[in-house]
Design a protein around this motif. Structure first.
Motif, mmCIF file in Angstrom:
data_model
loop_
_atom_site.group_PDB
_atom_site.id
_atom_site.type_symbol
_atom_site.label_atom_id
_atom_site.label_comp_id
_atom_site.label_asym_id
_atom_site.label_seq_id
_atom_site.Cartn_x
_atom_site.Cartn_y
_atom_site.Cartn_z
ATOM 1 N N ASN A 175 -57.303 -3.575 26.488
ATOM 2 C CA ASN A 175 -57.824 -4.630 26.335
ATOM 3 C C ASN A 175 -58.982 -3.920 25.272
ATOM 4 O O ASN A 175 -59.155 -2.781 24.268
ATOM 5 C CB ASN A 175 -59.421 -4.572 27.532
ATOM 6 C CG ASN A 175 -60.281 -4.896 26.867
ATOM 7 O OD1 ASN A 175 -61.439 -4.960 26.059
ATOM 8 N ND2 ASN A 175 -60.598 -6.515 27.515
ATOM 9 N N ARG A 195 -61.824 -4.209 23.575
ATOM 10 C CA ARG A 195 -63.463 -3.446 23.420
ATOM 11 C C ARG A 195 -62.810 -2.314 24.674
ATOM 12 O O ARG A 195 -63.327 -0.641 23.591
ATOM 13 C CB ARG A 195 -64.198 -4.174 24.390
ATOM 14 C CG ARG A 195 -65.238 -3.607 25.206
ATOM 15 C CD ARG A 195 -66.409 -3.391 23.519
ATOM 16 N NE ARG A 195 -67.555 -2.775 23.835
ATOM 17 C CZ ARG A 195 -68.407 -2.217 23.174
ATOM 18 N NH1 ARG A 195 -68.085 -2.547 21.926
ATOM 19 N NH2 ARG A 195 -69.308 -1.976 23.124
ATOM 20 N N ASP A 196 -62.158 -1.516 25.128
ATOM 21 C CA ASP A 196 -61.556 -0.498 25.502
ATOM 22 C C ASP A 196 -60.967 0.295 24.031
ATOM 23 O O ASP A 196 -61.119 1.716 23.861
ATOM 24 C CB ASP A 196 -60.776 -0.280 26.552
ATOM 25 C CG ASP A 196 -60.943 -0.564 27.415
ATOM 26 O OD1 ASP A 196 -62.156 0.017 27.855
ATOM 27 O OD2 ASP A 196 -60.454 -1.611 28.458
ATOM 28 N N GLU A 202 -61.815 -0.449 21.198
ATOM 29 C CA GLU A 202 -63.132 -0.370 20.110
ATOM 30 C C GLU A 202 -64.420 0.770 20.441
ATOM 31 O O GLU A 202 -64.460 1.529 19.084
ATOM 32 C CB GLU A 202 -63.546 -1.178 20.008
ATOM 33 C CG GLU A 202 -64.687 -1.121 19.434
ATOM 34 C CD GLU A 202 -66.106 -2.575 18.778
ATOM 35 O OE1 GLU A 202 -67.131 -2.467 18.923
ATOM 36 O OE2 GLU A 202 -65.159 -3.225 19.906
ATOM 37 N N LEU A 203 -63.730 0.485 21.752
ATOM 38 C CA LEU A 203 -65.115 2.383 22.739
ATOM 39 C C LEU A 203 -64.242 3.432 21.661
ATOM 40 O O LEU A 203 -65.280 4.460 21.933
ATOM 41 C CB LEU A 203 -64.998 2.406 23.962
ATOM 42 C CG LEU A 203 -65.936 1.176 24.202
ATOM 43 C CD1 LEU A 203 -65.878 0.801 26.063
ATOM 44 C CD2 LEU A 203 -67.059 1.463 23.554
ATOM 45 N N ASN A 243 -55.099 -9.414 24.572
ATOM 46 C CA ASN A 243 -56.322 -10.401 25.160
ATOM 47 C C ASN A 243 -55.992 -10.846 26.707
ATOM 48 O O ASN A 243 -55.990 -11.171 27.682
ATOM 49 C CB ASN A 243 -56.040 -11.491 24.807
ATOM 50 C CG ASN A 243 -54.943 -12.062 24.407
ATOM 51 O OD1 ASN A 243 -53.982 -12.138 25.549
ATOM 52 N ND2 ASN A 243 -54.814 -13.494 23.480
ATOM 53 N N ARG A 297 -57.959 -6.791 31.284
ATOM 54 C CA ARG A 297 -59.477 -6.994 31.240
ATOM 55 C C ARG A 297 -60.233 -5.597 31.339
ATOM 56 O O ARG A 297 -58.823 -5.044 30.744
ATOM 57 C CB ARG A 297 -60.638 -7.766 32.751
ATOM 58 C CG ARG A 297 -59.786 -6.591 33.934
ATOM 59 C CD ARG A 297 -59.886 -7.216 34.981
ATOM 60 N NE ARG A 297 -60.928 -7.582 35.041
ATOM 61 C CZ ARG A 297 -61.142 -7.801 36.526
ATOM 62 N NH1 ARG A 297 -60.365 -8.474 37.410
ATOM 63 N NH2 ARG A 297 -62.525 -8.303 37.504
ATOM 64 N N GLN A 298 -60.979 -5.286 30.754
ATOM 65 C CA GLN A 298 -61.750 -4.436 30.540
ATOM 66 C C GLN A 298 -60.429 -2.769 31.423
ATOM 67 O O GLN A 298 -61.155 -3.380 32.656
ATOM 68 C CB GLN A 298 -62.958 -3.403 30.062
ATOM 69 C CG GLN A 298 -63.587 -4.232 28.454
ATOM 70 C CD GLN A 298 -65.044 -4.044 28.577
ATOM 71 O OE1 GLN A 298 -65.974 -4.770 28.500
ATOM 72 N NE2 GLN A 298 -64.907 -2.048 28.031
#
Length: 909
Positions: A622, A624-625, A627-628, A654, A657-658
């Motif tokens: 994902n 966002r994962d 990016e973190l 995409n 999910r996270q």
């Protein structure tokens, strides 16, 4: 010439027509008369002939090879010496340690006749039940689920039920990629009947999920909670068929009491989906006059896979939606003949004709049919148990046929240790280059798909003839013949075997004996024969004596093959996955299949064009994962689990999910540094089916700082270089070895060094140049010793045949494209060593290929959509999606994305 046969890939069981000259296979196309596919083939099936080219044959195992001592290399021997040696080693183990000191691990890619002989060899001749199959890894929970509820391992449905269903529940299966020909049938049905509802249950938003009316993106392993909650709604909304339950089932009251607690709110919290979506799914299923469920590894490969199968089957029993057109629970087999293997008892807990090894009467009946004194009662070792026993030293001789456990089993470090320590390992294979073949003390060459005779059974119980079109190369033999020859030699050594129980002259003799073992059973094929299959085509069992055609669907009478004729409800509770995320391992890892590759890639991995859609192994995450964790697309990451770790490139997806990650399961030690994703998987198994939890593990992912990259590619028209370069995978911190090309093959080696690792030395570079046949006097050479940059290019007749770039690799993409396309370097020669990511504007690089059948790239499709073409116009222009159709979901998705982007542009966003 043409020979009608059957595809050796997935459980759809498509008919193929092999084109050949009696010596070589020259082409393949779908059989329009076969009821499984009516002429359609997927990308894998339509390229089968490319696995039998002269170049592919050079990668075959064609002679027996024997390792006389663990410290010595394999050497070529004749069949007599090979099988005599094998018989003596097995006889010695049996004499010194008993029959259970030997074991057989076989495969759902074998034909039914092959399976039958191996089963008889182990249980009838040797007297051990230690014969299990890689079908244990994919279908055993489906078997256990059917038997627990319906009474027999018999999928009650037919493919034609798709045409009649009003609601399709697809669970744990990305059919668009794994069973694409069957998915085309779903697309056709949806087009004809738009009101048909499609529900997809899958943690990822796959191409299958994209096509759904409702996608339930549940958390991994929460299926039981979902189906129990759906049954809760069905009861609450009065969608159950109480008359059917009363007249044809038992045990419903206990299940009813259990699911009372599984409210949509409770299940939504467990599954990570909206309660309203659970209610909607239940309504659609309950209101549909005909409901069909289709499910595969997402349900099966779990430590509670049997419960998941039971839970979905019970939706059909509770609503009475079974045995009628468009209705029923339909398990999709992963391998072409996993069903046939179960029919002949080719697993550690089964006997021929769907008999139960634990049943004394069943054992006695099989002993009588086989002409032996008895069948041992002690349960055999199932797949994970078997390799644990090998690891302990309990197994002294192991025979592995037509499968690659050193790549496909869970907890691979332990499996590799077991194989290395086993005193005697036989590997019966088509390829000498699998991960497992490296551990063989005896390699036996087996016939491949176009060289085999026999039968196989697909997911809908349909038995098809498999016919040989060409002879096997070299000294390769049919699997059943190898087993029979060995069995006769072992009979002459073991005491108490005065006459042979393996008196078969032809493969049809084996089939006819198997047929006798089915008489009066649920899978009775007393009326079936090779002659009937030749004249009337494939048939669904049962085909009892006197019948001239098969049975399309089962249980229409409401009578089930149980002691009282009733199906059984079982109260099954939700249980979590074997591993749960925590602070140390915060991410879920899911595994699955690619569209254009199959299993361990020992066959599809030889076809360059099948890499064009997904060219390399990557970890999908994902965004966002990523990016973190400071991870960008293409970064090298370490994926660390509780047993092992691997290194991969990361790619944003995409579809996830996270806290979810995904790795395709195909990539093993032949294609990347390390053992592959299954090394991360636990060896925890379902308590009833003994199927391991191969779909899920917990991991942590960390970005790795890289100091340099190396990319090397070489045109390889003889097809020999991939195997020769495999040892190089272990010489770098991380490397991948894949193929590119279409009409010709280009081998591609990519390597990375971590920040503290020095670039390859001059000596190492020279060695790699020799290995890749780039070491010719006219090879262009560029060195920048100060910066550690090295570049090489081999040009002949103005064509770039190969190149190597070290440390400065930005031009790798377009240079590889030039090698693949065979374009002239006349205008580009001066740019080959330039540090540019894109070539001059006169050269346009093609992007990733979306349509493999017609070689249409992502860039070409995007440009056409941007110019205003719709899907129909695109297909008219480029033909993409008009052959196998495997790319259609992606074509539709790209069209939708183009439309959305256009609307955002119009709004000034």
């Amino acid at each position: 010439m043409e020979t009608v046969s059957t595809c050796p890939y997935c459980g759809v069981g498509c008919g193929v027509i092999i084109e050949h000259d009696e010596i070589r296979v020259t082409g393949v196309r779908g059989d329009p008369k076969h009821p499984a596919n009516f002429g359609r083939l997927c990308t894998k099936g339509s390229t089968l002939h490319l696995t039998a080219t002269p170049q592919a044959i050079t990668q075959r195992l064609i002679h027996p090879q024997l390792r006389r001592h663990k410290t010595l290399p394999l050497e070529r021997v004749g069949w007599d010496e090979a099988l005599d040696h094998a018989a003596q080693r097995f006889a010695q183990a049996i004499d010194e340690h008993g029959p259970d000191s030997v074991a057989f691990y076989i495969s759902g890619q074998m034909l039914t006749e092959d399976y039958y002989v191996f089963n008889k060899l182990a249980k009838g001749l040797i007297g051990t039940n230690n014969v299990d199959s890689n079908s244990r890894l994919c279908m055993s929970s489906a078997v256990a689920g059917y038997k627990a509820t319906l009474g027999a391992d018999a999928p009650p449905c037919s493919y034609e039920d798709i045409d009649h269903a009003d609601c399709l529940l697809i669970a744990g299966s990305n059919m668009a990629w794994t069973h694409p020909v069957l998915f085309r049938r779903i697309e056709d049905a949806k087009q004809l009947r738009p009101a048909m509802k499609i529900i997809v249950v899958d943690p990822r938003r796959t191409d299958t999920a994209e096509s759904a009316d409702l996608h339930l993106a549940i958390l991994p392993g929460t299926d039981v909670a979902l189906y129990n909650a759906m049954l809760h709604v069905l009861l609450w909304e009065d969608f159950v068929d109480l008359d059917y339950i009363r007249n044809h089932t038992e045990g419903f009251d206990a299940l009813k009491a259990l699911v009372r607690d599984y409210t949509p709110a409770m299940a939504g919290d467990i599954c990570g989906v909206k309660p309203d979506d659970i209610v909607k799914a239940a309504h659609w299923f309950g209101q549909a006059p005909a409901a069909l469920s289709l499910y595969c590894q997402g349900l099966n490969q779990s430590s509670h896979g049997t419960d998941s199968n039971i839970a979905i089957i019970q939706l059909h029993l509770a609503t009475g939606k079974i045995g009628a057109p468009g209705c029923g629970p339909f398990s999709l087999t992963g391998q072409p003949n996993a069903m046939g293997g179960r029919e002949v008892g080719g697993m550690a807990n089964l006997l021929s004709g769907h008999r139960d090894l634990a049943n004394r009467d069943d054992r006695a009946e099989v002993a009588r049919l086989w002409g032996v004194s008895d069948i041992p009662a002690k349960p055999g070792l199932t797949a994970v148990e078997l390799f644990e026993a090998v690891h302990r030293g309990d197994i002294k001789a192991l025979w592995i046929a037509c499968t690659n456990p050193a790549q496909s089993m869970p907890d691979l470090l332990k499996v590799h240790e077991a194989l290395a320590a086993c005193p005697f390992v036989i590997v019966q294979e088509v390829s000498p280059n699998t991960d497992t073949a490296a551990y063989a003390d005896l390699l036996l060459p087996a016939a491949a798909w176009a060289e085999k005779e026999g039968t196989s059974t697909n997911s809908e119980r349909c038995i098809s003839r498999v016919r040989a079109a060409v002879p096997p190369p070299g000294e390769a033999r049919a699997d059943w013949l190898i087993a029979v020859d060995f069995a006769k030699r072992l009979e002459s050594i073991l005491p108490g075997h005065a006459s042979s129980i393996f008196s078969y002259d032809t493969v049809e003799d084996v089939f006819n004996e198997h047929k006798v073992t089915t008489l009066g059973r649920d899978l009775d094929i007393g009326g079936l024969s090779y002659e009937l299959l030749e004249s009337a085509g494939p048939q669904q069992w049962p085909v009892p004596t006197g019948s001239c055609q098969g049975t399309s669907r089962l249980y229409g009478s409401g009578i089930f093959p149980t002691a009282n004729g009733r199906a059984s409800f079982k109260p099954v509770q939700y249980r979590p996955t074997a591993e749960q995320t925590d602070a140390r391992f915060p991410l879920h890892l899911n595994t699955g299949r690619l569209r254009d590759q199959w299993h361990g890639m020992s066959r599809t991995g030889m076809v360059p064009r099948l890499y064009a859609h997904r060219p390399e192994p990557v970890l999908e995450m994902n965004a966002r994962d990523m990016e973190l964790r400071g991870i960008a697309d293409g970064d090298l990451v370490q994926v660390k689990g509780k047993r092992s770790q691997i290194i991969l490139q990361a790619a944003a997806s995409n579809a996830l999910r996270q806290a979810q990650t995904y790795i395709p399961m195909h990539w093993g030690g032949r294609f990347m540094t390390g053992l592959g994703p299954n090394s991360l998987m636990p060896s925890v198994t379902d308590p009833l089916s003994h199927q391991p939890e191969l779909k899920h593990a917990v991991v942590r992912v960390e970005r790795l700082a890289t100091g340099w990259q190396l990319v090397a590619f070489r045109r390889d028209d003889r097809g020999e270089m991939h195997a020769a370069l495999q040892p190089w995978l272990g010489r770098f911190d991380h490397a991948t070895l894949t193929l590119a090309g279409r009409e010709s093959s280009v081998v591609v080696l990519r390597a990375w060094g971590l920040s503290e690792t020095a670039p390859p030395s001059i000596e190492m570079m020279d060695e790699l140049m020799i290995a890749m046949h780039l070491d010719v006097p006219h090879t262009l050479v560029f060195n920048d010793d100060k910066r550690g940059i090295a570049k090489r290019a081999l040009i002949e007749n103005e064509r770039l045949l190969g190149a190597l770039l070290c440390k400065e690799t930005r031009a790798a993409k377009w240079i590889l494209d030039l090698v693949v396309r065979g374009g002239s370097t006349k205008e580009l020669r001066k740019w080959l060593f330039a540090p540019i990511a894109t070539p001059p504007s006169t050269y346009l690089v093609r992007g990733r290929v979306v349509c493999n059948c017609h070689d249409v790239s992502e860039d070409e499709i995007a440009a056409d959509y941007a110019s205003g073409l719709d899907l129909a116009s695109l297909q008219s222009k480029r033909n993409c999606g008009t052959s196998c159709g495997s790319c259609l979901p992606e074509l539709r998705r790209m069209a939708t994305q183009t439309m959305q982007n256009s609307k955002m542009w119009d709004k000034g966003l």
